[in-house]
Each structure stands twice: as C-alpha cells, then as structure tokens.
Design an enzyme around this catalytic site. Structure first.
Site, PDB file in Angstrom:
ATOM      1  N   SER A 141      57.374  54.631  15.536  1.00 56.75           N
ATOM      2  CA  SER A 141      57.543  55.724  14.575  1.00 56.75           C
ATOM      3  C   SER A 141      58.597  56.697  15.067  1.00 56.75           C
ATOM      4  CB  SER A 141      56.216  56.467  14.396  1.00 56.75           C
ATOM      5  OG  SER A 141      56.377  57.642  13.626  1.00 56.75           O
ATOM      6  N   TYR A 154      49.258  61.005  18.245  1.00 56.64           N
ATOM      7  CA  TYR A 154      49.939  59.931  17.512  1.00 56.64           C
ATOM      8  C   TYR A 154      51.346  59.728  18.077  1.00 56.64           C
ATOM      9  CZ  TYR A 154      52.307  57.505  13.689  1.00 56.64           C
ATOM     10  OH  TYR A 154      53.044  56.605  12.944  1.00 56.64           O
TER      11      TYR A 154
END
Length: 247
Positions: A141, A154
């Site tokens: 990501s 995350y």
C-alpha cells in the site's frame, strides 16, 4: 505462453471474496488460471467463486489461524493441483489514531497482514522451487511508503510486507520463483464507498491523474507479474497510485 496468458496455472488469492481481492481473482481467472479464493467470509467468497464458475474454488479460512492456513493450502492443492501463483492480498485496515491502538488490535493487524503472508509464502514457495516456477505477489500500500495520521499499525504492517518481499525474492531468485509487491494508492472498493461521494471527490482531486483507481487496473498489473514473461522481475515494488508518490 504469451503475455497475460495463464492457462495451465493455478493461483491462490487471499482476501478474495470482494473488493480488490475479487478483482485480482477475476483477472487471473479471465486469463485462463485456475483460482483458489481464500477468505474468512464463506458466503461472499462462495458467491464470488460461483460467479467465476469453472476453475474457481472457494476456501474459507481465518488467516490469523496458522493451523487453518496449512489446511487451506492442502485444500487448494487437492481441488486444483499445485499452486503456481500466490497473491497475498488480505488485510485488516483499521483507521485509528496512535494513542487509540491497543495491543490486541496491533497483533490482529500483523497476524493477517504480515504473519499470514509469511507462512503462506513459506508453505507454497517450497513446492514452487522444486518445480522451478512460481510467482508470488504481495499487495502492499501507499500507506507503507508514506506517513498517515491514522492507521499506523496498517502502514507499518505494509512496510513490513515490502521488506518481506525483498527477503523472499533474494532467497528464491535462483529457483525460478519471483516475489514482487504492488503498492496501490486509493482504489474504488466497498471500503472507499463508505466515506461518501463528497469525500471521495475531495480525495480524488488530490491525485495527479484526477481520479481513484479501478480495481481492474491493479488486477492487470498482478496478472502480468504472474506470467512467464515477468520471470526477470523480482524483489520489485510497483507503485500504482495515480502519481501521488513518484520516485
């Protein structure tokens, strides 16, 4: 095989019931691969597999359960044959401030985003290397490359996934097994839809190309990295973020 042709290959995609994972599974399947869809949501996963039809197998598993991961790998092999392509896509992405993240949630995010990917890769890479072919694609990501005010666990987990990509790539390079990462920016998925159209438009305006990515665009890159033609690419991270992060 020609570019983006995957006939005769078998793929396993985690987090494949919906969103980006479903798009990746669909993209691989459309190019001829058999696809095992691994997800904890049995109903949605079954529906996605049924939509794909022949050459698709739904497998229900909690990625935080290491024993179940071994069973899931065995189930995929029994149902479809040896796995040639692994896509570690599943992820938890709670958006919480630094001071609001408790130890249990930190551990849960790493169990799914990092630990499951590590042990799935290790389990499936060994038979890949013995056959002299394998493709492993980790879905990272932009959050693992740039700081965000929320979702630190995350972002850190995705940065760890990028480091893990390089470690496995170095280990497996001589055996015909490639390991690469794809780092998307904002994607049009059910999660994004929850923020509302106005917020989506505001965020899209901050992206140089002026829009949010379509899941099929990420799926197309994953499909290419899964082909024979991508055999000289390993240990790489592919940015697909509309120009938000250029290097």
């Amino acid at each position: 095989m020609t570019t983006l042709e995957l006939s005769g290959r078998t793929a396993l995609v985690t987090g494949a019931a919906q969103g980006l994972g479903a798009a990746i599974a669909e993209g691989l399947h459309a190019r001829g691969a058999q696809v095992a869809l691994l997800d904890h949501d049995a109903r949605a996963n079954g529906e996605t597999a049924a939509r794909l039809g022949d050459r698709a197998l739904a497998i229900t598993a909690d990625l935080a359960d290491l024993d179940r991961l071994d069973d899931a790998c065995a189930e995929a092999v029994r149902g479809l044959g040896p796995v040639d392509i692994l896509v570690n896509n599943a992820a938890m992405a709670p958006m919480r401030g630094l001071w609001d993240i408790d130890p249990a949630e930190w551990d849960a995010v790493f169990a799914v985003n990092v630990r499951a990917a590590f042990f799935l890769t290790r389990a499936l890479a060994e038979p890949m290397r013995s056959r002299g072919f394998g493709r492993i694609v980790n879905i990272a990501s932009l959050s693992g490359q740039q700081a965000r005010p929320t979702g630190a666990h995350y972002g850190v987990s995705k940065a760890a996934l990028l480091a893990m990509t390089r470690s496995f790539a170095a280990e497996l390079a001589a055996d015909g097994v490639t390991v690469n990462a794809v780092a998307p920016g904002m994607i049009e998925t059910p999660m994004v839809h929850t923020i509302g159209a106005e917020k989506q438009a505001e965020l899209a305006a901050q992206i140089p190309v002026g829009r949010i990515a379509h899941p099929a665009e990420i799926a197309g890159l994953v499909a290419y990295l899964s082909t024979d033609d991508a055999g000289f690419i390993t240990g790489a991270t592919y940015d697909i973020n509309g120009g938000v992060f250029m290097r």
